[in-house]
Design a protein around this motif. Structure first.
Motif, PDB file in Angstrom:
ATOM      1  N   ALA A  50       0.828  -1.207   0.000  1.00 54.17           N
ATOM      2  CA  ALA A  50       0.000   0.000   0.000  1.00 54.17           C
ATOM      3  C   ALA A  50       0.862   1.256   0.000  1.00 54.17           C
ATOM      4  CB  ALA A  50      -0.919  -0.008   1.218  1.00 54.17           C
ATOM      5  N   ARG A  51       1.913   1.227   0.750  1.00 55.68           N
ATOM      6  CA  ARG A  51       2.827   2.380   0.796  1.00 55.68           C
ATOM      7  C   ARG A  51       3.447   2.628  -0.580  1.00 55.68           C
ATOM      8  NH1 ARG A  51       7.361   3.131   5.441  1.00 55.68           N
ATOM      9  NH2 ARG A  51       8.468   4.949   4.631  1.00 55.68           N
ATOM     10  N   HIS A  52       3.908   1.570  -1.212  1.00 56.95           N
ATOM     11  CA  HIS A  52       4.521   1.704  -2.543  1.00 56.95           C
ATOM     12  C   HIS A  52       3.511   2.256  -3.541  1.00 56.95           C
ATOM     13  CE1 HIS A  52       5.892   0.315  -6.534  1.00 56.95           C
ATOM     14  NE2 HIS A  52       7.112   0.558  -6.033  1.00 56.95           N
ATOM     15  N   GLU A  53       2.271   1.781  -3.459  1.00 50.53           N
ATOM     16  CA  GLU A  53       1.245   2.248  -4.390  1.00 50.53           C
ATOM     17  C   GLU A  53       0.929   3.719  -4.152  1.00 50.53           C
ATOM     18  OE1 GLU A  53      -1.681   2.250  -7.399  1.00 50.53           O
ATOM     19  OE2 GLU A  53       0.116   1.052  -6.980  1.00 50.53           O
ATOM     20  N   LEU A  54       0.910   4.151  -2.915  1.00 53.05           N
ATOM     21  CA  LEU A  54       0.643   5.552  -2.599  1.00 53.05           C
ATOM     22  C   LEU A  54       1.753   6.447  -3.159  1.00 53.05           C
ATOM     23  CD1 LEU A  54      -0.864   7.839  -1.240  1.00 53.05           C
ATOM     24  CD2 LEU A  54       0.180   7.164   0.944  1.00 53.05           C
ATOM     25  N   VAL A  55       2.989   6.042  -2.947  1.00 48.66           N
ATOM     26  CA  VAL A  55       4.109   6.831  -3.478  1.00 48.66           C
ATOM     27  C   VAL A  55       4.055   6.869  -5.002  1.00 48.66           C
ATOM     28  CG1 VAL A  55       6.623   6.921  -3.669  1.00 48.66           C
ATOM     29  CG2 VAL A  55       5.568   6.393  -1.458  1.00 48.66           C
ATOM     30  N   ARG A  56       3.750   5.734  -5.611  1.00 48.19           N
ATOM     31  CA  ARG A  56       3.693   5.663  -7.078  1.00 48.19           C
ATOM     32  C   ARG A  56       2.621   6.601  -7.616  1.00 48.19           C
ATOM     33  NH1 ARG A  56       1.013   3.451 -11.192  1.00 48.19           N
ATOM     34  NH2 ARG A  56      -0.628   2.704  -9.788  1.00 48.19           N
ATOM     35  N   LEU A  57       1.451   6.609  -6.984  1.00 46.23           N
ATOM     36  CA  LEU A  57       0.367   7.474  -7.450  1.00 46.23           C
ATOM     37  C   LEU A  57       0.749   8.944  -7.337  1.00 46.23           C
ATOM     38  CD1 LEU A  57      -2.794   5.706  -5.996  1.00 46.23           C
ATOM     39  CD2 LEU A  57      -2.269   6.049  -8.409  1.00 46.23           C
ATOM     40  N   ALA A  58       1.379   9.312  -6.225  1.00 49.07           N
ATOM     41  CA  ALA A  58       1.766  10.705  -6.036  1.00 49.07           C
ATOM     42  C   ALA A  58       2.787  11.147  -7.085  1.00 49.07           C
ATOM     43  CB  ALA A  58       2.316  10.901  -4.628  1.00 49.07           C
TER      44      ALA A  58
END
Length: 734
Positions: free
Chosen positions: A521-529
């Motif tokens: 989830a953390r990786h996906e959040l950073v990727r989206l940003a």
């Protein structure tokens, strides 16, 4: 700020203090009925007649379920039998009686008082048959179980018998431990309700997923038709690791009456139909050279099982790996009795086996004239000789050194009866603690929402061990969130599946899954940003963006935004991730265990035989400690139980009738606060890069192992008298 290792207060503490934490028996539903289980007073035989009509006519009675009118289940109620968790249950399918305490009827009424009165009034006539109730008499027919879960019942390396015959020092000893029973503050309880062909259970269990599968198979249903919920457990200790008869009986009663039914076991009903620790008798032979190095070990264990299925207390498993010895032979044999089937009880196998092994090591030290600590260091095992594998990590040597220094072992006069404090004889004893570091497949999910919150889920349980709290800490660190922004939810089969909360493996298993899901989830959040043109971090490299305290920050220190803002712009205004975690090939490359050293001081009144344990010092290597406070509590609880095992606990079986005569908290002795002195606990630093992603080993049970042996050794040092059968009571010392 990193949360792992901090002594964070329990996130569920306020609910428990304020009484808003809801346990299984505290859930209620409209039209709730109450059930009481009726048990056989006969140890072996069959039911001849049941006079249920007068009881059915009593005020408020809704049903009297017996083998004559209970619903017929697939394969006679044995469709889910798959030990060790899928047990042989007593579900009113026939008239056979196999032990005193076996469920033979269920009475359902409008109120608990009416159900209790009706159950007491039910008259059942039995044909009594010969029962096997004497361990000594039945021991002659002992047999091998073949397997103990995943291990062989018997093992041998080298030639222990030949090596022993040539050794300079030998001891050949017999030890025994009694039957014991779990006595959690919260008794077993189940609330069952049907909605068409779907069943919901509120059950006090250590494994909601296990109950779901067991009940579904027992009733011939799909697992998806059964939902199990369990938010808090008031103590389990292994006894709630299986779905016992009362769970299915509650579901049967609810189906029969068409109403929700609650069934709570009475305190005496915890002695028999929901397992316990079996009696063990153990033969330990040790042989060493003149310097004290072990040449041979033999450990042969006998334990009782029931008449309806096999269950083995794995006493000798600890002996296979704990000390460096080229010649080791171990075996396990079962003694069949007409009692309820035993089960896991805190540190099963190691608690009983380490008492025998650590007592025997002390006796060998006395025979050889060697300090007991020095003897253990002389025979320190750098590798697991049984598995022929290196340890993933092992800080036992540091545990010995730390605990011995804090205890003041160097001040010990080795001569028995040589130390006094006023009227009391003073003894000092020690023991080694160990438990396997186990991990099972587990799954978890996480959902990040625009309000800056994270909801993490897994169908595990909190037995009072702190699961809510440690999972919150693991998730907070993996996400980069403050722990106050994380809500961990558990105890529901609608959540991702988790293994049984037993074997000291919850943090290792579920914690690894939580860590993996939150990292995704953390990786996906950073990727989206980084890909969002509206984000201040747009175009940044993923490697340059970190998530800390709920903020996305660029390494240049100039660009940042709240995670909540980035999530609000995400599709669906949320980020979700799930992960499965399971053991890999590390189990084939390493032997993984928690270790510890425990030192006890015993005071014995020479005239009255009273034993007191004023202080215990323990040091433990358990990998990464997730929460310093809950970890300390877990070890303290284990040590207290070790004191209880050594000095108090014994289930007394009347061999004439097969009934336990002390099936209550008035006469089943356990320690109270006044029985417990100072307990000094240290966690030695230990890094384990192999055991799992978070480096944590189990510690719920290692604290109990070694304690009973250490106390027995201290009592010997104080008195010069060796007690080889637990509990150590004053009558054995006089």
């Amino acid at each position: 700020m990193k949360q792992t290792g901090l002594p964070m207060n329990r996130v569920d503490g306020e609910d428990k203090v304020c009484g808003t934490a809801r346990y299984a028996a505290e859930f209620t539903l409209p039209r709730l009925a109450h059930a009481v289980m009726v048990q056989s007073p006969v140890a072996s035989g069959r039911i001849l007649a049941i006079d249920g009509k007068p009881v059915a006519a009593m005020p408020g009675v809704l049903a009297v379920l017996t083998h004559e009118n209970a619903m017929k289940l697939p394969k006679g109620g044995k469709a889910a039998v798959q030990p060790p968790q899928g047990r042989v249950l007593s579900l009113l399918q026939d008239d056979a009686v196999h032990y005193a305490g076996q469920p033979v009827a269920v009475v359902v009424a409008e109120t608990l008082e009416q159900a209790t009165a009706a159950a007491a009034a039910l008259r059942i006539r039995y044909e009594r048959r010969s029962a096997s109730l004497s361990f000594a008499a039945a021991k002659g027919n002992a047999y091998s179980p073949g397997k103990i879960q995943e291990s062989e019942a018997d093992t041998a390396r080298g030639d222990a018998s030949r090596a022993a015959s040539a050794a300079a020092k030998r001891v050949d000893l017999n030890y025994a431990t009694p039957m014991e029973h779990h006595n959690p503050m919260e008794p077993h309880a189940t609330l069952a309700t049907w909605n068409g062909d779907h069943l919901t259970l509120y059950d006090s269990t250590q494994h909601v997923a296990g109950v779901q599968k067991t009940i579904a198979k027992t009733f011939g249903m799909q697992a998806s038709q059964v939902r199990v919920r369990n938010l808090f457990v008031g103590g389990g200790f292994g006894g709630k690791g299986s779905a016992w008869s009362h769970v299915a009986l509650a579901a049967m009663a609810a189906r029969h009456t068409g109403r929700p039914v609650r069934l709570v076991l009475q305190r005496p009903q915890l002695f028999g139909p929901v397992g316990g620790r079996p009696r063990t008798e153990q033969v330990v032979k040790l042989a060493a050279d003149g310097q004290g190095r072990l040449a041979a070990i033999e450990h042969r264990a006998f334990s009782n099982t029931s008449a309806i299925e096999d269950w083995t207390e794995s006493c000798a498993l600890v002996t296979r790996m704990l000390y460096a010895c080229p010649n080791v032979a171990t075996s396990h044999r079962l003694v069949k009795l007409n009692v309820g089937t035993p089960t896991f009880q805190r540190a099963p196998g190691e608690a009983t086996g380490s008492f025998a092994l650590e007592s025997a090591m002390d006796e060998l030290a006395a025979e050889a004239g060697i300090d007991p600590l020095r003897l253990r260091l002389l025979n320190y095992a750098d590798t697991d000789l049984e598995k022929r594998l290196p340890y993933s990590s092992k800080a036992l040597r540091a545990c010995y050194e730390t605990a011995a220094e804090r205890f003041g072992w160097a001040r010990r006069d080795p001569r028995p009866r040589s130390m006094r404090q006023g009227q009391w004889l003073v003894g000092m004893g020690m023991g080694t603690a160990t438990r396997p570091a186990k991990r099972s497949p587990a799954a978890a999910s996480v959902k990040l929402t625009p309000d800056g919150q994270a909801v993490v889920r897994s169908s595990t349980e909190d037995l009072g061990t702190g699961t809510y709290t440690v999972m919150t800490q693991i998730a907070a660190d993996a996400l980069g969130y403050a722990p106050g922004k994380v809500r961990f939810e558990l105890g529901d089969t609608d959540f991702p599946e988790a293994p049984v909360s037993a074997g000291s493996m919850t943090v290792e298993s579920v914690g690894s899954a939580v860590h993996a899901a939150c990292q995704l989830a953390r990786h996906e959040l950073v990727r989206l940003a980084c890909r969002d043109p509206l984000s201040p971090l747009s175009g940044a490299s993923l490697a340059d963006v970190r998530l800390e305290d709920g903020w996305l920050r660029h390494a240049d220190g100039k660009r940042a935004e709240p995670a909540s803002a980035a999530i609000a712009r995400a599709p669906g205004a949320a980020i979700e991730a799930s992960a499965d975690s399971k053991p890999g090939d590390e189990t084939e490359r390493y032997s993984m265990h928690s270790f510890g050293a425990v030192f006890c001081e015993a005071h014995v009144d020479p005239e009255l035989g009273i034993v007191r344990v004023p202080r215990v010092v323990g040091a433990y290597g358990v990998g990464t400690v997730i929460n310093a406070k809950t970890a300390h509590s877990q070890i303290m609880g284990g040590i207290v139980w070790g004191i209880s095992q050594a000095l108090h606990e014994e289930s007394l079986l009347d061999e004439r009738y097969g009934r336990f005569v002390n099936a209550n908290l008035a006469e089943y002795h356990i320690p109270v606060n006044a029985d417990i002195g100072d307990i000094d606990i240290t966690f030695v630093p230990e890094t384990d890069p192999h055991v799992n992603a978070i480096g944590a080993k189990g510690l719920g049970e290692v604290g109990m192992t070694g304690v009973a042996g250490a106390i027995a050794n201290a009592v010997y040092h104080a008195t010069g008298k060796r007690i080889r059968e637990l509990p150590i009571r004053l009558d054995k010392l006089l």
